[in-house]
Write an enzyme that holds these catalytic residues in place. Sequence first.
Site, PDB file in Angstrom:
ATOM      1  CE1 TYR A  67      -4.349  -1.077  -0.310  1.00  0.00           C
ATOM      2  CE2 TYR A  67      -3.398  -2.968   0.793  1.00  0.00           C
ATOM      3  CZ  TYR A  67      -4.414  -2.399   0.058  1.00  0.00           C
ATOM      4  OH  TYR A  67      -5.483  -3.162  -0.325  1.00  0.00           O
ATOM      5  NE  ARG A  70      -2.960   0.257  -5.053  1.00  0.00           N
ATOM      6  CZ  ARG A  70      -4.203   0.022  -4.636  1.00  0.00           C
ATOM      7  NH1 ARG A  70      -4.438  -0.934  -3.758  1.00  0.00           N
ATOM      8  NH2 ARG A  70      -5.210   0.736  -5.077  1.00  0.00           N
ATOM      9  CD  GLN A 103     -16.303   1.275  -7.621  1.00  0.00           C
ATOM     10  OE1 GLN A 103     -16.152   0.065  -7.479  1.00  0.00           O
ATOM     11  NE2 GLN A 103     -16.696   1.808  -8.756  1.00  0.00           N
ATOM     12  CG  ASN A 104     -10.677   5.542  -8.471  1.00  0.00           C
ATOM     13  OD1 ASN A 104     -11.000   4.367  -8.624  1.00  0.00           O
ATOM     14  ND2 ASN A 104     -10.669   6.417  -9.442  1.00  0.00           N
ATOM     15  CG  HIS A 121     -13.930   0.770  -2.444  1.00  0.00           C
ATOM     16  ND1 HIS A 121     -13.795   0.213  -3.701  1.00  0.00           N
ATOM     17  CD2 HIS A 121     -15.168   0.407  -2.018  1.00  0.00           C
ATOM     18  CE1 HIS A 121     -14.889  -0.459  -4.002  1.00  0.00           C
ATOM     19  NE2 HIS A 121     -15.746  -0.353  -3.013  1.00  0.00           N
ATOM     20  CB  CYS A 129      -5.383   2.076  15.603  1.00  0.00           C
ATOM     21  SG  CYS A 129      -5.125   0.660  16.684  1.00  0.00           S
ATOM     22  CB  CYS A 132      -8.358   1.733  19.370  1.00  0.00           C
ATOM     23  SG  CYS A 132      -7.024   2.870  18.939  1.00  0.00           S
ATOM     24  N   GLY A 195     -15.289   4.707 -15.845  1.00  0.00           N
ATOM     25  CA  GLY A 195     -14.114   3.882 -15.583  1.00  0.00           C
ATOM     26  C   GLY A 195     -14.275   2.852 -14.488  1.00  0.00           C
ATOM     27  CB  SER A 197     -15.149  -3.616 -14.116  1.00  0.00           C
ATOM     28  OG  SER A 197     -14.939  -3.758 -12.722  1.00  0.00           O
TER      29      SER A 197
HETATM   30  P1  OAD Z   1     -11.616  -2.276 -12.589  1.00  0.00           P
HETATM   31  O1  OAD Z   1     -10.154  -2.465 -12.815  1.00  0.00           O
HETATM   32  O2  OAD Z   1     -12.435  -3.450 -12.220  1.00  0.00           O
HETATM   33  O3  OAD Z   1     -12.256  -1.666 -13.901  1.00  0.00           O
HETATM   34  C1  OAD Z   1     -11.666  -0.581 -14.575  1.00  0.00           C
HETATM   35  C2  OAD Z   1     -12.595  -0.122 -15.670  1.00  0.00           C
HETATM   36  O4  OAD Z   1     -12.038   1.038 -16.252  1.00  0.00           O
HETATM   37  C3  OAD Z   1     -12.808  -1.125 -16.811  1.00  0.00           C
HETATM   38  O5  OAD Z   1     -14.195  -1.212 -17.099  1.00  0.00           O
HETATM   39  C4  OAD Z   1     -12.054  -0.498 -17.986  1.00  0.00           C
HETATM   40  O6  OAD Z   1     -12.678  -0.773 -19.239  1.00  0.00           O
HETATM   41  C5  OAD Z   1     -12.150   0.972 -17.656  1.00  0.00           C
HETATM   42  N1  OAD Z   1     -11.089   1.826 -18.197  1.00  0.00           N
HETATM   43  C6  OAD Z   1      -9.800   1.513 -18.452  1.00  0.00           C
HETATM   44  N2  OAD Z   1      -9.133   2.586 -18.900  1.00  0.00           N
HETATM   45  C7  OAD Z   1     -10.028   3.618 -18.904  1.00  0.00           C
HETATM   46  C8  OAD Z   1      -9.943   4.999 -19.247  1.00  0.00           C
HETATM   47  N3  OAD Z   1      -8.803   5.533 -19.654  1.00  0.00           N
HETATM   48  N4  OAD Z   1     -11.060   5.765 -19.140  1.00  0.00           N
HETATM   49  C9  OAD Z   1     -12.224   5.205 -18.694  1.00  0.00           C
HETATM   50  N5  OAD Z   1     -12.357   3.924 -18.362  1.00  0.00           N
HETATM   51  C10 OAD Z   1     -11.277   3.123 -18.463  1.00  0.00           C
HETATM   52  O7  OAD Z   1     -11.755  -1.074 -11.531  1.00  0.00           O
HETATM   53  P2  OAD Z   1     -12.985  -0.699 -10.572  1.00  0.00           P
HETATM   54  O8  OAD Z   1     -14.288  -0.929 -11.257  1.00  0.00           O
HETATM   55  O9  OAD Z   1     -12.703   0.634 -10.030  1.00  0.00           O
HETATM   56  O10 OAD Z   1     -11.714  -2.484  -4.605  1.00  0.00           O
HETATM   57  O11 OAD Z   1     -12.786  -1.777  -9.445  1.00  0.00           O
HETATM   58  C11 OAD Z   1     -13.653  -1.764  -8.349  1.00  0.00           C
HETATM   59  C12 OAD Z   1     -12.931  -2.214  -7.100  1.00  0.00           C
HETATM   60  O12 OAD Z   1     -12.258  -3.453  -7.325  1.00  0.00           O
HETATM   61  C13 OAD Z   1     -11.810  -1.306  -6.658  1.00  0.00           C
HETATM   62  O13 OAD Z   1     -12.253  -0.185  -5.925  1.00  0.00           O
HETATM   63  C14 OAD Z   1     -10.985  -2.211  -5.801  1.00  0.00           C
HETATM   64  C15 OAD Z   1     -10.941  -3.392  -6.727  1.00  0.00           C
HETATM   65  O14 OAD Z   1     -10.644  -4.614  -6.169  1.00  0.00           O
HETATM   66  C16 OAD Z   1     -11.082  -2.798  -3.479  1.00  0.00           C
HETATM   67  O15 OAD Z   1      -9.861  -2.855  -3.402  1.00  0.00           O
HETATM   68  C17 OAD Z   1     -12.010  -3.045  -2.341  1.00  0.00           C
END
Ligand code: OAD
Length: 252
Positions: A67, A70, A103-104, A121, A129, A132, A195, A197
């Site tokens: 982390y 990242r 979600q970012n 998220h 912590c 606590c 952006g 999925s």
């Molecule tokens: P994903 O990696 O599942 O999906 C990314 C999406 O972005 C896909 O649908 C791509 O087609 C699209 N994409 C890629 N490049 C792009 C661009 N330049 N412009 C627009 N769209 C683009 O990511 P999330 O849906 O955010 O959770 O994933 C959801 C959650 O899964 C995250 O918050 C994280 C992950 O595991 C946790 O860690 C709890």
Amino acid sequence: MNLTPALGQALRAARRVVAVTGAGMSAESGVPTFRDAQTGLWEQYVAEDLATPEAWERDRAFVWAWYLWRFGRVRHVAPNDGHRALAEWARHPAGPEISVVTQNVDDLHERAGSDPVVHLHGSLAGYRCEACDEPYTEPIELPEQEVARIDPPRCAACGASVRPGVVWFGEMLPMDEWVRGVELIEAADLVLVVGTSGIVHPAAGLPALARAAGAVVVEVNPGTTEVSDVAHHVIRSTAALALPALVAAATP
Ligand code: OAD
């Protein structure tokens, strides 16, 4: 970019806009998504080894180092034209109220100037912590390179380990943020789904909630997703290309 007259009309009429964003929003800033083939984080790493409470129990130093790495990468990148377009639209004199529900775990919306930004998220920038929940605000040195293991600091209040302030698989979303996000969606007349999925719930349910509550739903994503069917309008382009075009159409 060719936008339909109906979409142009919806953009100009909108008074309360919510952008529901996922990893694709930050992709053009250089932050990897999770599931894109080749480049997605979950193509290179095993989510169960890094983003679960079990992984943390097993090897805190391993998870902590990942982390911090990242977060270090995010520090070195900048908001892209998509982040900036959303913030600029909100500053337009005749513009609507614009909220971001993301979600970012990066802070690129904030750095572009968006407000409010609801983090469903959690955030790479916030630590707390594990026992606590006390926030940890001491400076933390971020590694420049990927490092295998770094011991997390200890909580000054109770001595337990400090953990990343993000939501892991199997954990509840922060309740305040979730409630706020739902309220914003229910009050919106236009919701941009950018952006994501649409795989990870409960966030993945927000586009359908928006549509049921009467909002016009617009998806911005180069690919088809689990939530594409919910959208009234679909723009098969990237965040950094499509959002400036949408904002230009909204503010002629
Ligand atoms: P994903 O990696 O599942 O999906 C990314 C999406 O972005 C896909 O649908 C791509 O087609 C699209 N994409 C890629 N490049 C792009 C661009 N330049 N412009 C627009 N769209 C683009 O990511 P999330 O849906 O955010 O959770 O994933 C959801 C959650 O899964 C995250 O918050 C994280 C992950 O595991 C946790 O860690 C709890």
